[in-house]
Design a protein around this motif. Structure first.
Motif, mmCIF file in Angstrom:
data_model
loop_
_atom_site.group_PDB
_atom_site.id
_atom_site.type_symbol
_atom_site.label_atom_id
_atom_site.label_comp_id
_atom_site.label_asym_id
_atom_site.label_seq_id
_atom_site.Cartn_x
_atom_site.Cartn_y
_atom_site.Cartn_z
ATOM 1 N N VAL A 152 56.450 12.637 25.157
ATOM 2 C CA VAL A 152 55.389 12.651 24.371
ATOM 3 C C VAL A 152 53.975 12.320 25.127
ATOM 4 O O VAL A 152 53.111 13.023 24.742
ATOM 5 C CB VAL A 152 55.623 11.307 23.399
ATOM 6 N N LEU A 153 54.275 11.749 26.069
ATOM 7 C CA LEU A 153 53.163 11.566 27.042
ATOM 8 C C LEU A 153 52.578 12.777 27.460
ATOM 9 O O LEU A 153 51.422 12.951 27.614
ATOM 10 C CB LEU A 153 53.320 10.413 28.083
ATOM 11 N N VAL A 154 53.702 13.570 28.124
ATOM 12 C CA VAL A 154 53.170 14.726 28.828
ATOM 13 C C VAL A 154 52.789 15.430 27.860
ATOM 14 O O VAL A 154 51.424 16.434 27.973
ATOM 15 C CB VAL A 154 54.419 15.354 29.330
ATOM 16 N N LEU A 155 53.355 15.792 26.617
ATOM 17 C CA LEU A 155 52.575 16.862 25.740
ATOM 18 C C LEU A 155 51.246 16.304 25.209
ATOM 19 O O LEU A 155 50.472 17.134 24.700
ATOM 20 C CB LEU A 155 53.740 16.785 24.408
ATOM 21 N N MET A 156 51.045 14.852 25.065
ATOM 22 C CA MET A 156 49.644 14.673 24.718
ATOM 23 C C MET A 156 48.714 14.784 25.624
ATOM 24 O O MET A 156 47.600 15.082 25.455
ATOM 25 C CB MET A 156 49.698 13.015 24.754
ATOM 26 N N THR A 157 49.077 15.147 26.971
ATOM 27 C CA THR A 157 48.057 15.574 28.153
ATOM 28 C C THR A 157 47.632 16.649 28.067
ATOM 29 O O THR A 157 46.553 17.274 28.341
ATOM 30 C CB THR A 157 48.499 14.992 29.501
ATOM 31 N N ILE A 158 48.701 17.633 27.371
ATOM 32 C CA ILE A 158 48.361 19.095 27.538
ATOM 33 C C ILE A 158 47.159 19.604 26.924
ATOM 34 O O ILE A 158 46.388 20.343 27.571
ATOM 35 C CB ILE A 158 49.439 20.009 27.075
ATOM 36 N N PRO A 159 46.796 19.168 25.737
ATOM 37 C CA PRO A 159 45.511 19.721 25.027
ATOM 38 C C PRO A 159 44.231 19.251 25.720
ATOM 39 O O PRO A 159 43.224 19.760 25.937
ATOM 40 C CB PRO A 159 45.504 19.100 23.590
ATOM 41 N N ALA A 160 44.365 17.916 26.061
ATOM 42 C CA ALA A 160 43.269 17.220 26.978
ATOM 43 C C ALA A 160 42.930 18.139 28.354
ATOM 44 O O ALA A 160 42.022 18.196 28.813
ATOM 45 C CB ALA A 160 43.561 15.706 27.143
ATOM 46 N N GLU A 161 44.203 18.460 28.926
ATOM 47 C CA GLU A 161 44.154 19.242 30.325
ATOM 48 C C GLU A 161 43.538 20.604 30.112
ATOM 49 O O GLU A 161 42.825 21.135 30.852
ATOM 50 C CB GLU A 161 45.689 19.307 31.004
ATOM 51 N N LEU A 162 43.840 21.033 29.062
ATOM 52 C CA LEU A 162 43.174 22.504 28.453
ATOM 53 C C LEU A 162 41.657 22.449 28.518
ATOM 54 O O LEU A 162 41.214 23.417 29.068
ATOM 55 C CB LEU A 162 43.850 23.203 27.413
ATOM 56 N N VAL A 163 41.316 21.186 27.776
ATOM 57 C CA VAL A 163 39.761 21.014 27.689
ATOM 58 C C VAL A 163 39.255 20.949 29.038
ATOM 59 O O VAL A 163 38.099 21.594 29.390
ATOM 60 C CB VAL A 163 39.551 19.861 26.681
ATOM 61 N N VAL A 164 39.741 20.381 29.981
ATOM 62 C CA VAL A 164 39.475 20.161 31.422
ATOM 63 C C VAL A 164 39.287 21.417 31.937
ATOM 64 O O VAL A 164 38.155 21.882 32.719
ATOM 65 C CB VAL A 164 40.490 19.464 32.367
#
Length: 392
Positions: free
Chosen positions: A85-97
């Motif tokens: 869950v933590l990794v999947l939560m980071t993916i949208p935010a990392e795409l914004v980066v």
């Protein structure tokens, strides 16, 4: 007796060599886009300031990816619901980066800063998933995290500043985790040698993939004819040599170095050979992708001075990175790599009237000859070591 967590695993079912998981490969797709964004940004400006800003953004992104790798080598991120869950939560935010990279020093600064903060705090949480509960691992993690947690906050502050102030804040944000890494490597970290070396090799593939995509996209954009085909052949042929210079033995040497070390020595090897040592390699390959974009568009024209300098920088970063890794492991340097850097540097004044595809092909030939010499010496050393072991 050596604590079993030194093998990079924390439960009986995990005390084995692991490879990259599907979840990590899915995460890497976001960083593929980030690498493309960095290369595209550099391609639109090769003045000193633009290059400096590009390198700074590349380091911040590289650091973020490397922290995922440190977390994933300690704990199988896909095996547990919490870390999935933590990794999947980071993916949208990392795409914004990644999306914010082209405008990070302009209107996109706040987007870059806030999303970077969200990803980095989640990554630090993943890194501490086991470390805070295991007495042998806790001190090193606490020393590292106590400093590293400041970096994403500083990125946010910089995102809301303007001009030189933003640059200054982000330089500080890049330096802070380096200090944390030096502090943290004095202790024990959970590291899986196979997984750690493989993850970094996969990022090299990501960077090389950018070269291929750039060559193909540029050729498609300008229309494929005889001259463009020559440019593609030269660009991709040299990229294949780049691949050989790394995959001939660097992953195996790095994995062996990690296996041979224990405790804090293993953490220092991982930090120096991979987290720090691989960044010049990635930067060199991305720089080559920028040169390829320009050259394939006009293969028979000469390469302008800025791109010639960038081509030399690409080779210097690549071979210089190999020299650094070699010295860290063996305390020796391959003289042919130093000679190759000097030879390629000679292209700056000489290549002003030579077709670009020939210049790039010449670089590939120089790197190929250099690698052949290095590879022969490496094999000879391996045979000698095997013979010495047999005699014993």
């Amino acid at each position: 007796m050596v604590d079993e967590t030194l093998d990079g695993l924390s439960s009986p079912g995990e005390r084995r060599e692991r490879h990259a998981s599907n979840l990590e490969l899915f995460l890497d797709l976001v960083f593929v886009f980030a690498v493309t964004a960095i290369a595209s940004t550099l391609a639109h400006g090769l003045d000193a300031r633009s290059i400096g800003e590009g390198v700074l953004l590349a380091w911040l992104v590289w650091w973020q990816w490397s922290q995922f790798t440190w977390a994933g080598t300690a704990v199988d991120l896909q095996a547990r619901a919490g870390t999935r869950v933590l990794v999947l939560m980071t993916i949208p935010a990392e795409l914004v980066v990644a999306v914010a990279i082209p405008t990070a020093f302009g209107a996109g600064g706040p987007w870059f800063g806030v999303s970077y903060f969200l990803v980095q705090t989640l990554v630090l949480s993943m890194q501490g998933w086991n470390a805070v509960r295991i007495s042998t691992l806790r001190p090193a993690y606490v020393r590292f995290a106590a400093v590293a947690i400041l970096s994403p906050a500083v990125v946010v502050i910089g995102g809301y500043c303007h001009g030189d102030a933003r640059t200054a804040w982000w330089i500080a944000a890049a330096v802070i985790p380096i200090v944390g890494a030096w502090r943290g490597a004095r202790g024990v970290w959970a590291l899986n040698p196979v997984h750690f070396a493989e993850r970094h090799a996969l990022f090299v593939i990501i960077a090389l993939g950018e070269v291929l995509v750039t060559a193909g996209a540029t050729a498609s954009e300008h229309g494929l004819d005889g001259t463009v085909a020559l440019g593609v052949l030269a660009a991709v042929g040299t990229a294949c040599v780049y691949w050989w210079t790394y995959f001939a033995f660097i992953p195996d040497v790095g994995e062996f170095a990690l296996r041979s070390a224990q405790g804090s020595a293993r953490a220092r090897q991982a930090r120096d050979l991979f987290t720090f040592g691989h960044f010049p390699l990635i930067a060199g390959i991305v720089a080559y992708a920028v040169v390829v974009r320009s050259m394939v568009a006009s293969p028979t024209d000469d390469i302008d001075l800025a791109h010639r300098v960038l081509l030399v920088a690409s080779v210097a970063l690549l071979l210089g990175g190999y020299l650094s890794i070699q010295y860290r492991v063996t305390r020796r340097l391959a003289p042919e790599r130093v000679v190759a850097i000097v030879v390629v540097a000679g292209l700056i004044p000489l290549a002003s009237s030579i077709p670009g595809f020939l210049v790039v092909a010449a670089v590939g030939i120089v790197l190929g000859i250099t690698q052949a010499i290095t590879w022969r010496r490496f094999q000879a050393g391996a045979i000698a070591r095997a013979a010495a072991g047999g005699d014993e």
